[in-house]
Design an enzyme around this catalytic site. Sequence first.
Site, short mmCIF file in Angstrom:
data_model
loop_
_atom_site.label_atom_id
_atom_site.label_comp_id
_atom_site.label_asym_id
_atom_site.label_seq_id
_atom_site.Cartn_x
_atom_site.Cartn_y
_atom_site.Cartn_z
N ASP A 119 -9.82 2.02 -25.05
CA ASP A 119 -10.14 1.82 -23.63
C ASP A 119 -9.86 3.09 -22.84
OD1 ASP A 119 -10.90 -0.83 -23.72
OD2 ASP A 119 -8.86 -1.59 -23.41
N PRO A 147 0.82 -1.22 0.00
CA PRO A 147 0.00 0.00 0.00
C PRO A 147 0.86 1.27 0.00
CG PRO A 147 -0.77 -1.54 1.68
CD PRO A 147 0.51 -2.09 1.15
#
Length: 252
Positions: A170, A90
Amino acid sequence: MRFDVITLFPELFAPHLALGVTRRAFASGQVDVRLWPLRDFGEGAYKRVDDRPFGGGPGMVLLAEPLERALFATYADRGGALPPVIHFTPAGRRLGQALVREMAVGPGAVLLCGRYEGIDQRFLDRHVTLELSLGDFVLSGGELPALSLIDAVARLQPGVLGDEQSHQQDSFGADGLLDCPHFSRPESLPGAPVAGGVPAVLLSGHHAEITRWRRQRSLELTAGRRPDLLADARAAGKLSADDERFLASLGL
Ligand code: SAM
């Protein structure tokens, strides 16, 4: 390209590597994924790979030495230049499409999947070249981030998507905008009085109008949800005069 994944849970990878469009990239070896079960490099009869943290506190820490043995085994197996060593945490840099694009034409990497409280810092300091995060939340292991990176890189390989234009269109594609909404059959959803129909232009067969409609929806969505991306596209000169006229009509 080759990814060596050091993980306590190699079983998590097999289903993903065998399914979906990306399976072609894995089956052909275009993206060669090798799994290194950390337990195989563990200590003693019980193949220990973790221990309590110095200083006390909850949880366990992955030991430096088994990780180092696993890492050196990947180096020996590869031969040649040392690959990047990526640790998922993280605390890392947020994984984004720009990095995925870079990695899609690179040599691959060794991917380190943490578990428990994480990995002994001394191992990280010695060997890791890049720390990546999937986002501001805490998973129970680095396997899903590793799979996310491998999947995102695999779908950019030539021949993996049926239509080579697909990933350009995309989100975060060639122009850096979000993708437009998509619709399919039936033309009208039964029992759905609100938003039950398909935008008429998509049924018109008028390709230029359809392209224009898609572009405008993409601009609108990006402006509403990710103004930062719109600003980047503008700064990079990726918006046309038509785009600017449309945005001006929205007061943007
Ligand atoms: N104590 C760590 C902390 O607070 O940062 C969390 C450890 S987490 C339970 C176990 C492992 O999952 C981490 O070592 C890391 O490899 C992985 N992980 C968890 N969340 C992640 C995220 N957002 N991005 C990348 N990896 C993550």
